[in-house]
Design an enzyme around this catalytic site. Sequence first.
Site: not given
Length: 542
Positions: A182, A107, A206
């Site tokens: 997210s 990420k 997330s």
Amino acid sequence: MTQPHHDVHAELTADQLVRLTALQMAERLRAGTTTAVELVQAHLDRIAAFDGDPRADAASDRGVRAFLHVNAEEALADAAEVDRIRAAGGTEAESLHPLAGVPVAVKDNIVTVGQPTTAASMMLDGWMSPYDATVVTRLRQARMPILGKTNLDEFAMGGSTEHSAFGITRNPWDGDRVPGGSGGGSAAAVAAFLAPLALGSDTGGSIREPAAFTGTVGMKPTYGAVSRHGVIAMASSLDQVGPAARTVADAAALQQVIGGHDPLDSTSLPEALGDLGAAVAAGSGRSNLAGLRVGVITDQPMEGYHPGLREAFEQRVAQLREAGAEIVEVSCPHFSAALGAYYLIMPSEVSSNLARFDGVRYGNRVVPDGGGTIEQVMAATRAEGFGDEVKRRIILGTYALSAGYYDAYYGSAQKVRTLVQRDFAEAFEQVDVLLTPASPHPAFPLGEQVDDPLAMYLNDYTTIPANLAGVPGVSVPGGLVDGLPWGLQLMAPAREDARLYEVGAAVEALVERHEPAPVWARIPETERGVARATATTAGGQQ
């Protein structure tokens, strides 16, 4: 549904290779039937074919758009080094990590030397970190090639990956739906077979919500079980790095790599959390669930849930009971207040953590026309560098921390947090794990909630309590509703990550596996829904 037996010596096409689990890939690498270079190249070729460019116009690029940066040259070089070590044999080859050569995605709020780390924000566009996050260091020590950096909501603030400054990510199950957020980029990459494993960060759901939306596994470890050093902070008392994978066993294997004490993180737990792989083996090997106490929370009403998901959840509860588990109704009276408390604590910490991004200390600098004072430079930088959702949370947090309001808002929210922690403690005196849906509904259409912050925040209703209490939570696939995946969330006491993996593996074995259509991104729009329906196999909730 248990994983089918894999013949490690079978010849596989590249498409078959990328669909193996990470542990099956590792087995082939150790057996010498596949090289690390072949494995990495197969994933890079699939990224090239299906991912597209997240910075391109969404209407013209129908790719998954999971990656912000693809690390092809370095990944292939790292893979070649693994192959060289294995071919040479000897002590160095014997000491290779079991996952050596298995690729992984990261990420893009986790700093990584040699690749941009942007947090999907114009504030950090093009920024190159001078050091690796601890979790990245541990990936490198295990010799796991890093395929690239995945898309996210800007600074991890959002529930759909539509708040990225560099464009949306699409759900591999349906290109017109969100992948969650997210960490939608990491979950989409895993679901679309662009990467077998990925790292995410979870502040209020997330990792788990994107896993639910994409039919994958997403684990939020116990707070402090995985180092946060080198992770761009959103809310420091809530953030936790964890694995995204296609199976519970793969998630456990990745957490085993990245977990453990880190002296560079003051919140890092001093002790290890046990053999997670052995816990998975114990869970998947159970013939029934006798002796397992599963708690169903009575204080989280499901009136606002998608009707099909509510029915599917009830069917899964009944299935667990039939498998021998004891279903216990438990009361967690303060969970209903967790959402409100979270959206005061989190923005307050956001306001503090993002104060450094001002174009002077950190971040790209914007200078007003004709120059300006340092205050004007800071104001211009933050005005242009941050997106609307980030600004919204900074303003909310600054207000909650301001003189005269601190006790009424932030202080009261912290008291609610303590009550939520007490609810968990009392619940776990009665049950071994708690069970909820990971989201109130399956993936929603792109654009449906992006301009409705309250609706977006409500998506975190079931996941937020685990972050407030610091306990581990995992989302495992629950089946299909209207042809889309949904997730079952399991939660366990702090430091009981191994218990969660054991139960997660046992639950996973009961649920039929499904995969998204492999080519939806290249199918004409009028036919895309048909392709999704065709891709779902028989069995499970439809």
